[in-house]
Scaffold this motif. Sequence first.
Motif, mmCIF file in Angstrom:
data_model
loop_
_atom_site.group_PDB
_atom_site.id
_atom_site.type_symbol
_atom_site.label_atom_id
_atom_site.label_comp_id
_atom_site.label_asym_id
_atom_site.label_seq_id
_atom_site.Cartn_x
_atom_site.Cartn_y
_atom_site.Cartn_z
ATOM 1 N N ASP A 1 -8.153 4.508 -0.310
ATOM 2 C CA ASP A 1 -8.415 5.940 -0.267
ATOM 3 C C ASP A 1 -9.880 6.225 -0.585
ATOM 4 N N PHE B 1 -2.529 6.398 -4.818
ATOM 5 C CA PHE B 1 -3.969 6.511 -4.627
ATOM 6 C C PHE B 1 -4.566 5.130 -4.848
ATOM 7 N N LYS C 1 0.828 -1.218 0.000
ATOM 8 C CA LYS C 1 0.000 0.000 0.000
ATOM 9 C C LYS C 1 0.857 1.260 0.000
#
Length: 178
Positions: free
Chosen positions: A165, A112, A107
Amino acid sequence: ASDVYKRQMPHDGYHYTIDYLKSFAYSDDVIYRRGAPDTFDPASLYRDMDRIRNNSLGEDLIKVPGFDHAKGDPEPDQHVFDRRHHDVVICEGLYLLHDQDGWNDIKELLDFSIFMESDVDICVERVKIRNQCIPGYSREEIIERAEKVDRINAITVLASKYRADVIVESMAKKTLDC
């Protein structure tokens, strides 16, 4: 492959090979569950994503593996990221937000992330249909594996959505007759 495809960063090429999975304790189980997070090589995925994102080795061309469905195994150097022509990389994969099994740090390499939330029951039913083309398995074996393996994988993926996100709902109809 089209130029657009070469800008994608699929993670299927990071499956462990069948030969490597055969070296595992309980290899029959691991091979049966292939596609679960622990049957991938997230360390190699991380290395390659770091090479692309941070130019950690100063490369213009970065080759990454793909997956050869005819062979049933990863294929080295199937996709190419060319730093001189590609400014954006779209990385897709079920476990990119997973926080266990060696996936934890992936991650941090994503600028994004979007989690596409889908109904698990519909996904499993579609897998049962899609996998009918896999040779060597009866319809009943495919249905059983979808319930025992693919459903668990889908629930595992769903558990990682909190790391995204943005979470968006799938546009697929909530029924199988879509």
